[in-house]
Enzyme design. Structure first.
Site, PDB file in Angstrom:
ATOM      1  N   ASP A  54       0.652  41.114  15.905  1.00 18.56           N
ATOM      2  CA  ASP A  54       2.086  40.973  16.102  1.00 18.56           C
ATOM      3  C   ASP A  54       2.637  42.400  16.228  1.00 18.56           C
ATOM      4  OD1 ASP A  54       4.677  39.915  16.188  1.00 18.56           O
ATOM      5  OD2 ASP A  54       4.886  40.039  14.015  1.00 18.56           O
ATOM      6  N   ASP A  56       6.498  43.480  15.613  1.00 18.28           N
ATOM      7  CA  ASP A  56       7.547  43.791  14.646  1.00 18.28           C
ATOM      8  C   ASP A  56       7.074  43.556  13.219  1.00 18.28           C
ATOM      9  OD1 ASP A  56       9.666  44.441  16.552  1.00 18.28           O
ATOM     10  OD2 ASP A  56       9.525  42.334  17.100  1.00 18.28           O
TER      11      ASP A  56
END
Length: 437
Positions: A54, A56
């Site tokens: 991922d 963020d």
């Protein structure tokens, strides 16, 4: 070989190791906690072919509380623009109050800290901490059903810290700081809230307005623009990141990104994080794209791990999507939008258990990836550093609890009575009081 050890030898080793670990002077954990990986299941890394990330709060660490304050102030401005009293502009974000994983009860307007089964540990109404008696009046069994989405909203992510604080601040504002509003009576079948004349604002309405304002901020607002204009203020830049990805690739693994962020934002953030004059191996500068075999933006997780969405190529010059659904093998270096975890496995030839996915969202990244596609998962949990520190500093208390619980369960549970082997045991009531203390 371990299998040739006798039971007595194993017990001796374990007891010796426990004594060593319980001695604070012999533990090095406090010195290198930031460098440790904690596991609750063994993973054979030689079987992993792909490591996904991922972006963020995983590859990107946002500076706290600066980033939360930025988002909080912008959500407050959005609420004022849709009709909330201008006085809420005076609300100031307090980073010491919120923590992720809380439940918001839309019926009573409470923030709840509960365990994984729904047993309530603590409860706040606005900024007021409710007593045990007050909690039981609203929740007779000190229990809520976590899966009741009509009533309970779980705040999973670090992105939602400003949202948590704002929910508490608005409940406190309308009930205690705005004399025009009065709190209305709550009942098990109706939503409570506040009323001013003919205007009724329920806690569910407050939750909905905050929730949609936060979503609006990240989709249509300029929070991303403000972030990329001041990256040094809001984003942590760590030279170990390119080195980490380089080492993974050097070991023969392939790497990819699957993020919910759009391509323009991803491009600017990742360019900043990998912008060093030379590569991690001492060679020439590398573009961030050279560290990843595949990049997927607008993934729409957790939907990405379920039915997914249309997989399309991204034009990197214009950030627009190319025509039609992509159905071929994923091209190295190409950026894609949407898709699904199933499509990723299909077009790369990777099986679920050959993929390790790293994310920060316990539900959207970890649970869904494991449950829907059997991907291996790696949770980024910044709070663990503090939790382990607390655990280490209170070893004697944990050991005392363990011993008290052992006496209660094993000795009294077996019917041994007040003495056992000539040793006088504490009576049941004093034992329970000691446990409570």
């Amino acid at each position: 070989m371990a299998e040739s050890l006798t039971d007595d030898e194993l017990v001796t080793i374990v007891d010796s190791y426990k004594r060593k670990k319980l001695n604070p002077t012999s533990s090095k954990t406090a010195d290198d906690r930031d460098l440790r990986v904690y596991v609750n299941r063994s993973v054979s890394m030689e079987r992993i072919k792909y490591i996904g990330f991922d972006m963020d709060y995983t590859l990107v660490e946002y500076k706290s509380p600066e980033y939360e304050m930025l988002c909080f102030d912008m959500v407050v401005k959005r609420l004022i623009s849709i009709g909330y009293p201008p006085e809420i502009a005076g609300l100031k974000y307090d980073p010491t109050f919120p923590l992720r994983g809380l439940f918001f009860d839309k019926q009573y307007g409470n923030l709840l800290k509960a365990d994984q089964f729904g047993n309530i540990l603590s409860c706040f109404h606005g900024f007021k901490s409710l007593t045990s008696a007050e909690i039981r009046r609203q929740y007779p069994n000190k229990y809520v059903q976590p899966t009741d989405e009509r009533r309970i909203h779980i705040l999973y992510t670090l992105f939602q810290l400003p949202e948590i604080y704002l929910l508490a601040a608005l409940v406190d504002f309308f009930e205690n700081k705005n004399r025009g509003y009065t709190r209305i009576e709550q009942s098990p079948d109706t939503h409570g809230g506040v009323q001013c004349g003919d205007v009724l604002i329920t806690y569910q309405m407050i939750w909905w307005d905050v929730r949609t304002s936060v979503d609006w901020l990240h989709v249509y607002g300029d929070v991303k623009e403000k972030t990329v204009k001041n990256l040094e203020r809001y984003v942590v830049k760590d030279p170990r990141l390119p080195l980490c990805i380089h080492k993974l690739r050097s070991s023969g693994m392939k790497t990819f990104i699957a993020t919910n962020s759009d391509y323009r934002y991803t491009q600017k953030i990742m360019t900043h994080l990998f912008d060093y004059p030379e590569g991690p191996d001492g060679g020439p500068h590398r573009r961030w794209r050279e560290y990843f075999d595949h990049v997927i933006v607008d993934a729409k997780k957790p939907r990405f791990f379920e039915e997914g969405s249309m997989l399309r190529e991204v034009d990197e010059d214009t950030a627009s999507l190319k025509l039609g659904v992509f159905t071929g093998a994923l091209k190295p270096g190409q950026v894609y939008s949407g898709g699904s975890s199933g499509a990723f496995c299909k077009y790369t030839g990777a099986k679920g258990k050959e993929i390790l996915y790293v994310g920060d969202h316990i539900f959207g990244d970890v649970i869904k990836a494991k449950k829907e596609q059997a991907w291996r998962t790696f949770l980024v949990l910044p709070e663990l550093k503090k939790e382990v520190k607390v655990w280490e500093s209170t070893q004697s208390l944990f050991l005392r609890l363990q011993n008290l619980a052992y006496i209660l369960a094993e000795v009294y549970g077996s019917g041994s009575g007040p003495t056992d082997g000539g040793v006088k045991l504490p009576d049941m009531n004093s034992l329970r009081r000691a446990l409570k203390v």
